[in-house]
Design a protein around this motif. Structure first.
Motif, PDB file in Angstrom:
ATOM      1  N   SER A 177     -17.470 -16.343   8.283  1.00 20.22           N
ATOM      2  CA  SER A 177     -16.104 -16.692   8.689  1.00 20.22           C
ATOM      3  C   SER A 177     -15.939 -16.737  10.203  1.00 20.22           C
ATOM      4  O   SER A 177     -14.843 -17.017  10.700  1.00 20.22           O
ATOM      5  CB  SER A 177     -15.116 -15.676   8.103  1.00 20.22           C
ATOM      6  OG  SER A 177     -15.401 -14.370   8.578  1.00 20.22           O
TER       7      SER A 177
ATOM      8  N   GLN B  75     -16.395 -14.093  12.056  1.00 20.57           N
ATOM      9  CA  GLN B  75     -16.018 -12.739  12.457  1.00 20.57           C
ATOM     10  C   GLN B  75     -17.258 -11.864  12.565  1.00 20.57           C
ATOM     11  O   GLN B  75     -18.338 -12.201  12.079  1.00 20.57           O
ATOM     12  CB  GLN B  75     -15.044 -12.145  11.446  1.00 20.57           C
ATOM     13  CG  GLN B  75     -13.690 -12.828  11.390  1.00 20.57           C
ATOM     14  CD  GLN B  75     -12.764 -12.155  10.393  1.00 20.57           C
ATOM     15  OE1 GLN B  75     -13.102 -12.020   9.227  1.00 20.57           O
ATOM     16  NE2 GLN B  75     -11.604 -11.724  10.869  1.00 20.57           N
TER      17      GLN B  75
ATOM     18  N   ASN C 135      -8.634  -6.706  18.004  1.00 20.44           N
ATOM     19  CA  ASN C 135      -7.857  -7.488  17.030  1.00 20.44           C
ATOM     20  C   ASN C 135      -8.504  -7.413  15.648  1.00 20.44           C
ATOM     21  O   ASN C 135      -8.530  -8.398  14.891  1.00 20.44           O
ATOM     22  CB  ASN C 135      -7.738  -8.949  17.472  1.00 20.44           C
ATOM     23  CG  ASN C 135      -6.930  -9.103  18.745  1.00 20.44           C
ATOM     24  OD1 ASN C 135      -5.891  -8.469  18.910  1.00 20.44           O
ATOM     25  ND2 ASN C 135      -7.404  -9.941  19.655  1.00 20.44           N
TER      26      ASN C 135
ATOM     27  N   THR D 193     -13.782  -5.110  10.727  1.00 20.19           N
ATOM     28  CA  THR D 193     -13.974  -6.551  10.850  1.00 20.19           C
ATOM     29  C   THR D 193     -13.128  -7.047  12.010  1.00 20.19           C
ATOM     30  O   THR D 193     -11.962  -6.671  12.145  1.00 20.19           O
ATOM     31  CB  THR D 193     -13.568  -7.269   9.554  1.00 20.19           C
ATOM     32  OG1 THR D 193     -14.286  -6.690   8.449  1.00 20.19           O
ATOM     33  CG2 THR D 193     -13.888  -8.751   9.628  1.00 20.19           C
TER      34      THR D 193
ATOM     35  N   PRO E 201     -12.573 -10.536  15.034  1.00 21.47           N
ATOM     36  CA  PRO E 201     -12.956 -11.894  15.439  1.00 21.47           C
ATOM     37  C   PRO E 201     -13.980 -11.839  16.559  1.00 21.47           C
ATOM     38  O   PRO E 201     -13.841 -11.072  17.504  1.00 21.47           O
ATOM     39  CB  PRO E 201     -11.634 -12.524  15.899  1.00 21.47           C
ATOM     40  CG  PRO E 201     -10.766 -11.360  16.268  1.00 21.47           C
ATOM     41  CD  PRO E 201     -11.162 -10.238  15.358  1.00 21.47           C
TER      42      PRO E 201
ATOM     43  N   GLN F  50     -15.475 -13.017  19.806  1.00 14.89           N
ATOM     44  CA  GLN F  50     -15.081 -13.760  20.994  1.00 14.89           C
ATOM     45  C   GLN F  50     -16.331 -14.316  21.665  1.00 14.89           C
ATOM     46  O   GLN F  50     -17.324 -13.607  21.806  1.00 14.89           O
ATOM     47  CB  GLN F  50     -14.327 -12.845  21.976  1.00 14.89           C
ATOM     48  CG  GLN F  50     -13.087 -12.204  21.390  1.00 14.89           C
ATOM     49  CD  GLN F  50     -12.018 -13.225  21.063  1.00 14.89           C
ATOM     50  OE1 GLN F  50     -11.929 -14.272  21.708  1.00 14.89           O
ATOM     51  NE2 GLN F  50     -11.225 -12.935  20.052  1.00 14.89           N
TER      52      GLN F  50
END
Length: 350
Positions: free
Chosen positions: A279, A281, A321, A337, A339, A341
């Protein structure tokens, strides 16, 4: 124009080469000459010209290939290349030259005023790029010096905490200082790695987290019995601020697992995993084979209470986040989990 700037004029046609050199010399440029591609490559490396005016048709190799070799060699890649030709002037020829790295293309015959103007424009561009490279080099040195000084400052803090901690007789107070020292050590080791790395804007999580976990395993926080600390860290480079957050999370949770996650009837095993999900992530998992929350209420302190460790982890997860999930079956596991970057690109000096 700087009087140290040199133009290399490459043309196998002697009258044409003489005419171009005369135009440029009258305009005040310092000009050296080559009649073959191999000679052009040799002079480009030895004389370090700022601009090469390069004919496409040469006796030993195609001028487009000469351009390609100039632009792929780190020692000559910054040289501006003006490709010229009287015969290879079709659209495909010009596109091929530009794809090989040429900075401009002129069709011969060229008016003296145009040749001079284009040469001056390309030399201005070369000076601008050179200044940018110097600025990047200075920025790199500054970042390395900052990371070095931060690391030294944190080492001073560690020494002060260690001295202060030795003055406490109460076990609880000594444990608090030991955790503080471990947190500062995790940050200090990142700055030390950034000082040594070629890219001071991002951190190699595979190398760093494996090293951090090895240090934590050697420390044996709060327990003399051996614990098997296993890592599965995928090769990921993350922005430094994200790397610091993950390192501190790993530091907190592994220390907690080493202290509270040891089963009484079998060897202790702690897993630390960092991977990239489909995904886009990232996922950090820290799990042990200990008693879990049901058998050890103190385990809850790390994520569910208002303790410092809990507040720190939740704050760091928010900075990423990310989302935190706890599993309490056959041990204790924390899944985070977040995101991924993209790591900022770093342009080393050429």
């Amino acid at each position: 124009m700087s009087n140290t700037e040199i133009i290399l004029n490459v043309d196998d046609n002697e009258p044409g080469r003489y005419a171009t050199t005369r135009i440029l010399s009258r305009a005040g440029f310092q000009v050296i000459e080559a009649g073959t591609g191999s000679e052009a490559l040799r002079l480009a490396r030895s004389a370090s010209p700022q601009l090469v005016i390069l004919d496409v048709n040469l006796p030993d190799m195609n001028g487009i290939e000469v351009c390609r070799q100039l632009k792929t060699d780190p020692h000559t890649a910054s040289i501006m290349v003006l490709q010229v030709s009287a015969t290879n002037v079709a659209l495909l020829d010009r596109v091929s030259s530009l794809q090989a790295g040429a900075d401009s293309f002129l069709i011969e015959p060229v008016e003296p005023e145009e040749l001079e103007a284009v040469a001056r424009a390309l030399l201005r561009l070369h000076r601008t790029e050179a200044q940018l490279r110097r600025s990047l080099a200075e920025r790199e040195l500054l970042l390395r010096e900052v990371n070095h000084r931060v690391k030294n400052s944190l080492q001073l803090v560690l020494s002060m905490l260690s001295l202060q901690g030795n003055e406490f007789r109460e076990a609880g107070a000594r444990e608090i200082f030991a955790k503080a020292i471990a947190r500062v050590t995790a940050i200090a080791s990142i700055h030390e790695r950034l000082y040594q790395d070629n890219d001071p804007l991002s951190i190699d999580m595979h190398t760093y987290l494996n090293g951090l976990c090895a240090e934590l395993a050697r420390a044996g926080i709060g327990e003399e019995r051996h614990a098997d600390l296993r890592t599965e860290i995928e090769p990921l480079r993350l922005p430094t601020e994200n790397g610091v957050s993950l390192a501190l999370i790993v530091n907190e949770l592994v220390m907690n697992a080493l202290k509270h996650g040891r089963p009484v009837d079998r060897p202790a095993i702690v897993h630390v995993k960092l991977r990239r999900l489909d995904s886009g992530q990232g996922q950090l998992i820290i799990a042990d084979n200990g008693p879990g929350l049901t058998a050890s209420a103190s385990r809850e302190a790390i994520v569910a209470s208002s303790g410092l460790g809990s507040r720190l982890i939740n704050m760091l997860v928010r900075q990423l986040n990310g989302q935190l999930r706890i599993e309490d079956a056959d041990g204790y596991a924390v899944h985070i989990t977040f995101p991924l970057q993209p790591a900022p690109t770093w342009g080393p000096k050429s």
